[in-house]
Design a protein around this motif. Structure first.
Motif, mmCIF file in Angstrom:
data_model
loop_
_atom_site.group_PDB
_atom_site.id
_atom_site.type_symbol
_atom_site.label_atom_id
_atom_site.label_comp_id
_atom_site.label_asym_id
_atom_site.label_seq_id
_atom_site.Cartn_x
_atom_site.Cartn_y
_atom_site.Cartn_z
ATOM 1 N N PHE A 186 6.145 -5.818 3.999
ATOM 2 C CA PHE A 186 5.287 -4.701 3.588
ATOM 3 C C PHE A 186 4.939 -4.813 2.099
ATOM 4 C CE2 PHE A 186 9.721 -3.313 3.310
ATOM 5 C CZ PHE A 186 9.814 -2.913 1.984
ATOM 6 N N ASP A 187 3.992 -3.982 1.660
ATOM 7 C CA ASP A 187 3.658 -3.846 0.245
ATOM 8 C C ASP A 187 4.219 -2.528 -0.278
ATOM 9 O OD1 ASP A 187 2.292 -6.246 0.258
ATOM 10 O OD2 ASP A 187 0.319 -5.332 0.555
ATOM 11 N N LEU A 188 4.449 -2.465 -1.581
ATOM 12 C CA LEU A 188 5.053 -1.277 -2.174
ATOM 13 C C LEU A 188 4.433 -0.975 -3.529
ATOM 14 C CD1 LEU A 188 7.344 0.911 -2.276
ATOM 15 C CD2 LEU A 188 8.767 -0.839 -3.384
ATOM 16 N N ILE A 189 4.024 0.286 -3.720
ATOM 17 C CA ILE A 189 3.591 0.781 -5.025
ATOM 18 C C ILE A 189 4.690 1.679 -5.577
ATOM 19 C CG2 ILE A 189 1.950 2.255 -6.266
ATOM 20 C CD1 ILE A 189 -0.168 1.453 -4.190
ATOM 21 N N ILE A 190 5.033 1.486 -6.859
ATOM 22 C CA ILE A 190 5.962 2.387 -7.539
ATOM 23 C C ILE A 190 5.222 3.038 -8.698
ATOM 24 C CG2 ILE A 190 8.086 2.592 -8.882
ATOM 25 C CD1 ILE A 190 9.207 0.207 -7.396
ATOM 26 N N GLU A 191 5.194 4.348 -8.701
ATOM 27 C CA GLU A 191 4.634 5.102 -9.827
ATOM 28 C C GLU A 191 5.790 5.781 -10.544
ATOM 29 O OE1 GLU A 191 2.406 6.603 -12.730
ATOM 30 O OE2 GLU A 191 1.780 5.094 -11.253
ATOM 31 N N ALA A 192 6.023 5.403 -11.811
ATOM 32 C CA ALA A 192 7.178 5.890 -12.554
ATOM 33 C C ALA A 192 6.772 6.898 -13.624
ATOM 34 C CB ALA A 192 7.909 4.715 -13.204
ATOM 35 N N LYS A 193 7.642 7.874 -13.835
ATOM 36 C CA LYS A 193 7.504 8.825 -14.931
ATOM 37 C C LYS A 193 8.772 8.764 -15.769
ATOM 38 C CE LYS A 193 3.531 10.151 -13.430
ATOM 39 N NZ LYS A 193 2.314 9.619 -14.077
ATOM 40 N N ARG A 194 8.660 9.148 -17.028
ATOM 41 C CA ARG A 194 9.762 8.946 -17.972
ATOM 42 C C ARG A 194 11.030 9.726 -17.607
ATOM 43 N NH1 ARG A 194 13.636 8.556 -20.084
ATOM 44 N NH2 ARG A 194 14.225 8.075 -22.217
ATOM 45 N N GLY A 195 10.876 10.976 -17.221
ATOM 46 C CA GLY A 195 12.032 11.800 -16.886
ATOM 47 C C GLY A 195 12.077 12.124 -15.409
ATOM 48 N N ASP A 196 13.047 12.924 -15.018
ATOM 49 C CA ASP A 196 13.203 13.297 -13.613
ATOM 50 C C ASP A 196 12.641 14.670 -13.289
ATOM 51 O OD1 ASP A 196 14.298 11.033 -12.488
ATOM 52 O OD2 ASP A 196 16.379 11.614 -12.859
ATOM 53 N N GLU B 112 -8.831 -7.641 3.271
ATOM 54 C CA GLU B 112 -8.434 -8.374 4.472
ATOM 55 C C GLU B 112 -7.436 -7.530 5.257
ATOM 56 O OE1 GLU B 112 -5.341 -9.427 1.418
ATOM 57 O OE2 GLU B 112 -7.501 -9.040 1.461
ATOM 58 N N GLU B 113 -6.922 -8.077 6.339
ATOM 59 C CA GLU B 113 -5.951 -7.343 7.143
ATOM 60 C C GLU B 113 -4.744 -6.957 6.288
ATOM 61 O OE1 GLU B 113 -3.296 -7.857 11.243
ATOM 62 O OE2 GLU B 113 -4.768 -9.378 10.652
ATOM 63 N N LYS B 114 -4.408 -5.682 6.286
ATOM 64 C CA LYS B 114 -3.388 -5.171 5.378
ATOM 65 C C LYS B 114 -2.013 -5.132 6.057
ATOM 66 C CE LYS B 114 -6.809 -2.048 3.339
ATOM 67 N NZ LYS B 114 -7.809 -2.246 4.399
ATOM 68 N N LYS B 115 -1.020 -5.296 5.213
ATOM 69 C CA LYS B 115 0.340 -5.006 5.655
ATOM 70 C C LYS B 115 0.575 -3.510 5.512
ATOM 71 C CE LYS B 115 2.221 -7.952 2.768
ATOM 72 N NZ LYS B 115 3.259 -8.695 2.025
ATOM 73 N N LYS B 116 1.689 -3.047 6.018
ATOM 74 C CA LYS B 116 2.079 -1.656 5.856
ATOM 75 C C LYS B 116 2.307 -1.373 4.372
ATOM 76 C CE LYS B 116 3.648 2.421 7.195
ATOM 77 N NZ LYS B 116 2.811 3.442 7.832
ATOM 78 N N LEU B 117 1.770 -0.258 3.882
ATOM 79 C CA LEU B 117 1.948 0.130 2.485
ATOM 80 C C LEU B 117 2.949 1.275 2.382
ATOM 81 C CD1 LEU B 117 1.127 0.063 -0.559
ATOM 82 C CD2 LEU B 117 -0.628 1.767 0.022
ATOM 83 N N PHE B 118 3.919 1.128 1.486
ATOM 84 C CA PHE B 118 4.836 2.210 1.146
ATOM 85 C C PHE B 118 4.654 2.576 -0.321
ATOM 86 C CE2 PHE B 118 6.823 0.217 4.828
ATOM 87 C CZ PHE B 118 7.112 1.329 5.617
ATOM 88 N N TYR B 119 4.999 3.812 -0.635
ATOM 89 C CA TYR B 119 4.752 4.326 -1.987
ATOM 90 C C TYR B 119 5.987 5.113 -2.421
ATOM 91 C CZ TYR B 119 1.814 6.216 -5.791
ATOM 92 O OH TYR B 119 1.271 6.525 -7.020
ATOM 93 N N ILE B 120 6.535 4.740 -3.577
ATOM 94 C CA ILE B 120 7.713 5.428 -4.118
ATOM 95 C C ILE B 120 7.382 6.006 -5.490
ATOM 96 C CG2 ILE B 120 10.049 5.119 -5.041
ATOM 97 C CD1 ILE B 120 10.591 3.104 -2.847
ATOM 98 N N THR B 121 7.644 7.297 -5.663
ATOM 99 C CA THR B 121 7.523 7.914 -6.981
ATOM 100 C C THR B 121 8.905 7.896 -7.621
ATOM 101 O OG1 THR B 121 7.857 10.124 -6.029
ATOM 102 C CG2 THR B 121 5.591 9.372 -6.323
ATOM 103 N N LEU B 122 9.020 7.223 -8.753
ATOM 104 C CA LEU B 122 10.299 7.055 -9.446
ATOM 105 C C LEU B 122 10.326 7.964 -10.663
ATOM 106 C CD1 LEU B 122 13.004 5.662 -9.831
ATOM 107 C CD2 LEU B 122 11.800 3.716 -10.849
ATOM 108 N N GLY B 123 11.074 9.062 -10.564
ATOM 109 C CA GLY B 123 11.088 10.050 -11.638
ATOM 110 C C GLY B 123 9.890 10.976 -11.547
ATOM 111 N N GLY B 124 9.971 12.089 -12.280
ATOM 112 C CA GLY B 124 8.844 13.006 -12.371
ATOM 113 C C GLY B 124 8.580 13.848 -11.148
ATOM 114 N N ASN B 125 9.546 13.955 -10.243
ATOM 115 C CA ASN B 125 9.336 14.701 -9.000
ATOM 116 C C ASN B 125 9.790 16.151 -9.159
ATOM 117 O OD1 ASN B 125 8.453 12.448 -7.227
ATOM 118 N ND2 ASN B 125 10.498 11.662 -7.686
#
Length: 241
Positions: free
Chosen positions: A88-98, A120-133
Motif C-alpha cells: 500500500f501507499d501511505l501519507i503522513i501529515e505531521a504537526k508539531r504538538g499533540d 495509473e492503477e493505484k494501490k490502497k492509500l492509507f493516511y496517518i495524522t501524526l500529532g495535532g489531533n
C-alpha cells in the motif's frame, strides 16, 4: 546529524515541526520494514482498518511536490511524508504538538494531489495524522473529481496518531529487546536506533515520564516509622534550644 545538533555543532530550531518529522521518521526508516510499520500502526488510536503487514519499503519522500490540478489556489501540494510499501501507499501529515492543528481541507487536498500523481492503477492509500489531533477517533473523508469527463469518487480513512503514543511504542520495543537474553540478529543495532529516536523526541520536547501510579509500591515497617518519629522529635528539640 542529530548528535551534531545536540553538541551545538549545527543549529536547528527545536520548535520546528519539519526537524521533528525528519528526525523521527528519518531514523525510523533505518529499522526493518516490519518494525517501522509495527511502531506506526501500534501508535494509532484505532488501527482496526490498518493491515498488519506492509511489505517492503520501496520509497520514502519528505515533502514531495505534487500536481495541484483541480485544487483551487494552489500550484502544488506538499505532504510531509509519503511512503511506498509493497502492499500500500501511505501519507503522513505531521504537526508539531499533540494538541491540535490538523484539518480536513488539508487532508482532502493531499489525497486529491496523490490521485493526480497516481493516474495509473493505484494501490490502497492509507493516511496517518501524526500529532495535532483534537480527537482520537478515525475519520473518513471523500473527494470527487473528473478525469476525461469521467467522475471519480475516493474515500479515505484518516488514522489518528500522536507523538507521545509513538514515543511509548519506541520505549516498549526497546525494553523488549533489552530483556531478551537469546541472540537476536542486529539486536544492538536496533537498540542504538531506538536510543537515537528517543534522543530526537527529547530534543523536541517529548519525554517518557514514570507517573506515580506506574511506579512499584513499597511498604514502610513500624521500625522505620518509629525512627522517623524520633528524628522529628530530635529536630524539634534542637530548634527549641
Amino acid at each position: 546529524m542529530l548528535h551534531s545538533i545536540l553538541k551545538r555543532k549545527v543549529t536547528i530550531d527545536g520548535v520546528k515541526e519539519d526537524s521533528f518529522t525528519s528526525s523521527v521518521i528519518g531514523l525510523m526508516q533505518y529499522l526493518p520494514c516490519e518494525t517501522f510499520w509495527f511502531l506506526l500502526r501500534e501508535a494509532c488510536s484505532d488501527k482496526s482498518n490498518l493491515p498488519q503487514i506492509a511489505g517492503s519499503l520501496i520509497g520514502l519522500q519528505f515533502w514531495p511536490r505534487w500536481d495541484a490540478t483541480g485544487i483551487k489556489g494552489r500550484k502544488y501540494i506538499e505532504p510531509d511524508v509519503f511512503l511506498e510499501f509493497t502492499n500500500f501507499d501511505l501519507i503522513i501529515e505531521a504537526k508539531r504538538g499533540d494538541d491540535g492543528g490538523q484539518y480536513e481541507d488539508q487532508w482532502k487536498n493531499q489525497i486529491r494531489a496523490y490521485c493526480n500523481e497516481r493516474t495509473e492503477e493505484k494501490k490502497k492509500l492509507f493516511y496517518i495524522t501524526l500529532g495535532g489531533n483534537s480527537n482520537k477517533l478515525n475519520e473518513k473523508v471523500s473527494i470527487e473529481y473528473e478525469v476525461d469527463q469521467e467522475k471519480i469518487a475516493c474515500e479515505t480513512t484518516i488514522n489518528k496518531c500522536n507523538w507521545m503514543g509513538l514515543l511509548m511504542q519506541v520505549y516498549r520495543l526497546k525494553d523488549q529487546l533489552m530483556a531478551v537474553t537469546a541472540s537476536i540478529p542486529h539486536q544492538q543495532a536496533l537498540i542504538r536506533i531506538l536510543n537515537d529516536l528517543i534522543v530526537g523526541f527529547n530534543y523536541h520536547g517529548f519525554f517518557h515520564i514514570n507517573w506515580f501510579q506506574s511506579m512499584p509500591s513499597y511498604s514502610i515497617r513500624k521500625e522505620s516509622l518509629f525512627t522517623f518519629s524520633s528524628l522529628q522529635k530530635f529536630e524539634n528539640l534542637i530548634h527549641h534550644e
